[in-house]
Design an enzyme around this catalytic site. Structure first.
Site, short mmCIF file in Angstrom:
data_model
loop_
_atom_site.label_atom_id
_atom_site.label_comp_id
_atom_site.label_asym_id
_atom_site.label_seq_id
_atom_site.Cartn_x
_atom_site.Cartn_y
_atom_site.Cartn_z
N GLU A 1 21.21 15.54 -42.63
CA GLU A 1 20.15 16.64 -42.43
C GLU A 1 19.75 17.04 -41.13
O GLU A 1 18.53 16.91 -41.02
CB GLU A 1 19.01 16.27 -43.56
CG GLU A 1 19.48 16.05 -44.88
CD GLU A 1 18.30 16.12 -45.90
OE1 GLU A 1 17.05 16.28 -45.52
OE2 GLU A 1 18.59 16.05 -46.98
N GLU B 1 23.58 13.63 -51.11
CA GLU B 1 22.45 13.16 -51.54
C GLU B 1 22.22 14.27 -52.79
O GLU B 1 22.25 15.37 -52.75
CB GLU B 1 21.32 13.08 -50.66
CG GLU B 1 21.36 12.19 -49.73
CD GLU B 1 20.09 12.08 -48.74
OE1 GLU B 1 19.12 12.55 -48.99
OE2 GLU B 1 20.41 11.51 -47.86
C1 BG6 Z 1 16.11 13.83 -48.09
C2 BG6 Z 1 16.47 12.60 -46.89
O1 BG6 Z 1 15.95 15.00 -47.26
O2 BG6 Z 1 15.31 13.60 -48.98
C3 BG6 Z 1 15.99 11.39 -47.47
O3 BG6 Z 1 17.64 12.66 -46.58
C4 BG6 Z 1 14.60 11.26 -48.29
O4 BG6 Z 1 15.84 10.24 -46.33
C5 BG6 Z 1 14.71 12.20 -49.54
O5 BG6 Z 1 14.48 10.20 -48.58
C6 BG6 Z 1 13.42 12.65 -50.03
O6 BG6 Z 1 12.66 13.33 -48.98
P1 BG6 Z 1 11.06 13.04 -48.91
O7 BG6 Z 1 10.74 14.16 -47.85
O8 BG6 Z 1 10.52 13.59 -50.27
O9 BG6 Z 1 10.97 11.74 -48.49
#
Ligand code: BG6
Length: 490
Positions: A206, A395
């Site tokens: 990301e 993801e």
């Molecule tokens: C993704 C990331 O964007 O979202 C992860 O790659 C992250 O590392 C996940 O845990 C959830 O994001 P956030 O901002 O809600 O913690």
């Protein structure tokens, strides 16, 4: 019904029947319905479809002072008062550094055979550059060996946001192309030592998130709010870091190693499915991703991006663009929420971004708007725009307000609802020939959720952060079933 039945028993039975769990005559009366359900064939995926889960180093490892690890910008940020919602840090997190064997068993228990983890740069090069720290690498050797011993294929991400603090201090982190070069050196070093067992390597996780949130809006580490021109330049250095890393990995990895980014594509979705809106969403996908994914896949910034950026456009050389455009073996897309709903427009540039109504539904995290069709459209449009042959959903998942009930279970029905709907749309994409070869569910277990600390839970396993007890949620059973059947039911 016997008069001895208490209201409470009745209520309990009624509840069980509603769950479809009561193996009583009431259930056999349902056989007609059951037969109908059997006829609804589940949506099957190709035989070699990759089902996985994902985590990242800083979010789970803990052990921040162990075995010579250097400090990262996230250590500094989390220890700065006011930056993390619940004032926590990841000093302990899931203690995965010590409990990795137990965690590998959790993956195995899901029936999942593919696992995406990240390597912490400050464990390998505590100062960002210079002398490597063999003890840091040893941890990943142990983890990889344990995965393989359990029949799980490792997928390594080299950068999931934990930049060595030393690089931030010395050169301003991604504000300098020195960091791009340092990243490539680190990437080559790791690839040279792990690719005897790791066949798939993701460069940056990301890039769009960490550069904008970390250097533009000051929300993530290192917490900077740079003016637009400097932010655009930092983004260019990030893209350059990716390209240099691809080259370094190719030169030092074992033959057959596959490399690509894991990007949070600006996910564009046609407002509704008409040829005009789809064409508009295609154009928007290209333009709204021009600063990172676009330049990585095309080796050039679009005219639209340069025009829009004007005097704030990044400075670059033709050589740099060539490096950034180094060929990838696949593209990883992190897909959570629809970012832009797009409609065709009579005015230039031929598409417009529609505003979200305030009532648009979201999951437990406010940013996580519910748009299952995003996992259909984003890969479909990306494959079309950039002619991509292999895509992984690197993801996808959701937070949920998970509680361990008195019976010791976690009934995360909203997560199951989310996953079911997204996976149906993923199936639609695969069935139509969109080249998605695998899916990594975020996340294996609850972890340190960046600025939300431990307040948001994304795991298939619930983690009690006092006792470190891991408890499978209902969604773990759901995902195990999907993986076992290689199909998603209705
Ligand atoms: C993704 C990331 O964007 O979202 C992860 O790659 C992250 O590392 C996940 O845990 C959830 O994001 P956030 O901002 O809600 O913690």
């Amino acid at each position: 019904m016997s008069g001895k039945f208490s209201r409470r028993q009745f209520a309990r039975l009624a509840g069980l029947a509603a769950l479809g769990m009561a193996a009583t005559p009431a259930n056999s009366a349902n056989t007609k319905q059951n037969r109908a359900a059997d006829r609804r064939a589940p949506a099957g995926f190709p035989k070699d479809f990759v089902w996985g889960t994902a985590t990242s180093a800083y979010q789970i490892e803990g052990a921040v002072n162990e075995d010579g690890r250097g400090r990262s910008i996230w250590d500094t940020f989390a220890h700065t008062p006011g930056k993390i919602g619940d004032s926590s840090t990841a000093d302990r997190a899931n203690e995965h550094y010590y409990r990795y064997k137990e965690d590998v068993r959790l993956i195995r228990d899901l029936g999942v055979r593919h696992y995406r983890f990240s390597v912490a740069w400050p464990r390998i090069f505590p100062d960002g550059t210079g002398a490597p720290n063999p003890k840091g690498l040893d941890f990943y050797n142990r983890l990889i060996d344990e995965l393989l011993a359990n029949g799980i294929e490792p997928y390594a991400t080299l950068y999931h946001w934990d930049l060595p603090q030393a690089l931030q201090d010395r050169v301003g982190g991604w504000q300098s192309s020195d960091t791009s070069k340092a990243f490539a050196d680190y990437a080559g070093y790791v690839a040279g030592r792990l690719t005897d067992r790791v066949k798939t390597v993701f460069t940056l996780n990301e890039a769009g998130r960490f550069v904008n949130f970390g250097y533009g809006w000051g929300i993530d580490a290192p917490g900077l709010k740079l003016p637009t021109a400097e932010l655009n330049q930092a983004r260019h250095h990030v893209a350059l870091g990716h390209g240099l890393a691809v080259q370094a990995i190719r030169s030092q990895a074992r033959a057959g190693t596959r490399v690509g980014p894991a990007e949070n594509i600006a996910a564009c979705v046609p407002a509704f499915d008409t040829p005009e809106n789809v064409r508009a969403a295609e154009m928007a996908t290209r333009e709204l991703n021009a600063g990172l994914l676009g330049v990585m896949l095309e080796g050039k910034y679009t005219d639209g991006f340069l025009e829009y950026s004007g005097k704030d456009a990044p400075k670059f050389t033709a050589d740099e663009l060539k490096i950034i455009g180094s060929k990838n073996d696949f593209v990883g897309l992190n897909i959570y929420a629809p970012q832009f709903y797009i409609a065709a427009s009579d005015k230039a540039p031929g598409w417009s971004v529609l505003p979200f109504p305030g009532s648009f539904p979201h999951m437990n995290s406010e940013w996580l708007r519910i748009g299952p069709e995003t996992i259909y459209w984003a890969p479909r449009l990306a494959a079309k725009v950039w002619n991509i042959e292999t895509i992984y959903i690197s993801e996808n998942g959701t937070s949920s307000e998970d509680k361990v009930h008195a019976d010791g279970k976690v009934y995360d029905l909203d997560r199951i609802m989310f996953l079911r709907n997204y996976l149906r749309q993923l199936h639609r994409a695969v069935a139509e020939g969109v080249p998605v070869r695998g899916y990594f569910l975020w996340s294996l277990m609850d972890n340190f959720e960046w600025i939300f600390g431990y307040e948001k839970r994304f795991g298939l396993y619930h983690v009690d952060f006092d006792t470190q007890r891991r408890t499978p949620k209902l969604s773990a059973a759901f995902y195990r079933d999907v993986v076992a059947r290689n199909a998603i039911g209705v």
